[in-house]
Write a protein that holds these residues in place. Structure first.
Motif, PDB file in Angstrom:
ATOM      1  N   CYS A  47       0.978   6.657   8.248  1.00  0.00           N
ATOM      2  CA  CYS A  47       1.007   5.415   7.472  1.00  0.00           C
ATOM      3  C   CYS A  47       2.045   5.465   6.350  1.00  0.00           C
ATOM      4  O   CYS A  47       2.645   4.445   5.999  1.00  0.00           O
ATOM      5  CB  CYS A  47      -0.374   5.120   6.907  1.00  0.00           C
ATOM      6  SG  CYS A  47      -1.596   4.713   8.190  1.00  0.00           S
ATOM      7  N   ASP A 248      -6.759   1.373   8.813  1.00  0.00           N
ATOM      8  CA  ASP A 248      -5.759   2.380   9.167  1.00  0.00           C
ATOM      9  C   ASP A 248      -4.762   1.819  10.181  1.00  0.00           C
ATOM     10  O   ASP A 248      -3.556   2.084  10.091  1.00  0.00           O
ATOM     11  CB  ASP A 248      -6.432   3.620   9.751  1.00  0.00           C
ATOM     12  CG  ASP A 248      -7.072   4.495   8.685  1.00  0.00           C
ATOM     13  OD1 ASP A 248      -6.654   4.408   7.511  1.00  0.00           O
ATOM     14  OD2 ASP A 248      -7.989   5.268   9.021  1.00  0.00           O
ATOM     15  N   ALA A 252      -0.800   1.606   9.852  1.00  0.00           N
ATOM     16  CA  ALA A 252       0.059   2.313  10.807  1.00  0.00           C
ATOM     17  C   ALA A 252       1.050   1.376  11.475  1.00  0.00           C
ATOM     18  O   ALA A 252       2.217   1.731  11.697  1.00  0.00           O
ATOM     19  CB  ALA A 252      -0.806   3.002  11.864  1.00  0.00           C
TER      20      ALA A 252
END
Length: 343
Positions: A47, A248, A252
């Motif tokens: 990330c 997440d 990402a």
């Protein structure tokens, strides 16, 4: 009663497409997404690289502008992709050209995920109205398909890095094609993207000043949200949610989130047209509306056309005819730019 039937038809169509899709392993593969990246082992590190990519204005630029190797034959165009993958067939781009006899306008079409046929009717309709249409095969589709695959599983998958690489490759392929069209003398370049293709078209419009008009069918801003909530991507979510959560995934895949480039899409020399299906269960309308709001907040004035149909039923009359006429009006209207007067 009619809309109940329409929803049922869309669900049956989704089930047919679902039969080919298989669960796959979650993989980071950061080196595919971010060229030169060191080996990483955590989603946090991935990330962080994604954040850097969003901030990098050159992330969707070709590593080296090489416009050699174009081959034209009988209405088809082939050229090498600027990204080399481990699937040899995917490294050669195929495009179908439907000439109009005029160099005033050209429109590049980016098809939907798992497309199996070219958009012949659309190409013929617009070419007869003075717009040259170029349909480009996105990565892992048509002749670019991975041998042995039943669908374009490498273009969109729980492999986070390969998905970014695939969409970035599609963007670079499209920009390379647009450079050729400009060199050939086309004055105005438009892009049309459908579903997953709308993310590619949107990213190109955000980063390529040669594009003056962009039409996005069945689109949204966050690819992560589309995959997490969409009817067509359940197998991908099944592979992801045991390992990461939606927050997440958003981080990402932030380089692929069109909301992060809303300010670029709001540039004054770009016109935007968006087709939204209110009953869409693949790209949920609430995700689309959030993207529309982000565009407006950035100063854009997208021409939004909403239809009371689903994702797949957009291809049925009368919806496809209404969407086509809306697109025709958009392409034939004078260019005002995002802050000008809209039709």
């Amino acid at each position: 009663m009619f809309y109940g039937w329409l929803d049922k038809w869309d669900e049956q169509r989704a089930r047919r497409g679902e039969e080919r899709k298989k669960a796959a392993d979650f993989v980071l593969d950061a080196d595919r997404a971010f060229p030169g990246a060191k080996k990483i082992t955590s989603i946090e590190e991935f990330c962080a690289l994604a954040d850097q990519a969003v901030a990098d204005p050159a992330f969707f630029d070709a590593p080296s502008v090489s416009d050699q190797g174009f081959e034209r034959l009988d209405g088809w165009l082939k050229f090498p992709s600027d990204i080399s993958t481990d699937i040899e067939q995917n490294n050669v781009v195929l495009a179908k050209i439907t000439e109009s006899g005029s160099f005033d306008q050209a429109m590049v079409i980016f098809h939907h995920w798992n497309a199996t046929a070219w958009n012949r009717h659309i190409a013929n309709f617009f070419s007869q109205r003075g717009i040259t249409v170029v349909e480009i095969a996105m990565p892992y589709h048509f002749e670019r398909s991975r041998p042995g695959s039943e669908y374009a599983d490498y273009m969109l998958s729980p492999n986070l890095g390969r998905t970014i690489q695939s969409l970035r490759q599609a963007v670079l392929d499209g920009r390379k094609l647009i450079r050729l069209l400009k060199k050939e003398g086309y004055r105005d370049i438009s892009v049309l993207g459908m579903s997953l293709g709308s993310w590619v078209a949107g990213l190109i419009a955000a980063h390529d000043l040669a594009v003056s008009k962009a039409s996005l069918f069945l689109t949204a801003g966050s690819l992560a949200d589309m995959v997490w909530t969409g009817r067509a991507t359940r197998s991908i979510r099944d592979s992801l949610e045991a390992v990461i959560d939606l927050a997440d995934l958003r981080a990402a895949w932030s380089p692929l989130n069109l909301e992060n480039y809303a300010h670029r899409l709001a540039r004054t020399d770009l016109d935007l047209h968006v087709v939204v299906a209110r009953r869409d269960r693949v790209v949920l309308s609430e995700i689309s509306q959030r993207f529309m709001q982000s565009l407006k907040n950035a100063g854009a004035r997208p021409n939004i056309f909403t239809l009371e149909c689903g994702h797949y039923s957009l291809a049925m009359p009368p919806y496809i005819l209404l969407a086509g006429l809306s697109l025709k009006r958009f392409l034939s209207s004078p260019h005002f730019g995002n802050r000008g007067k809209f039709r």
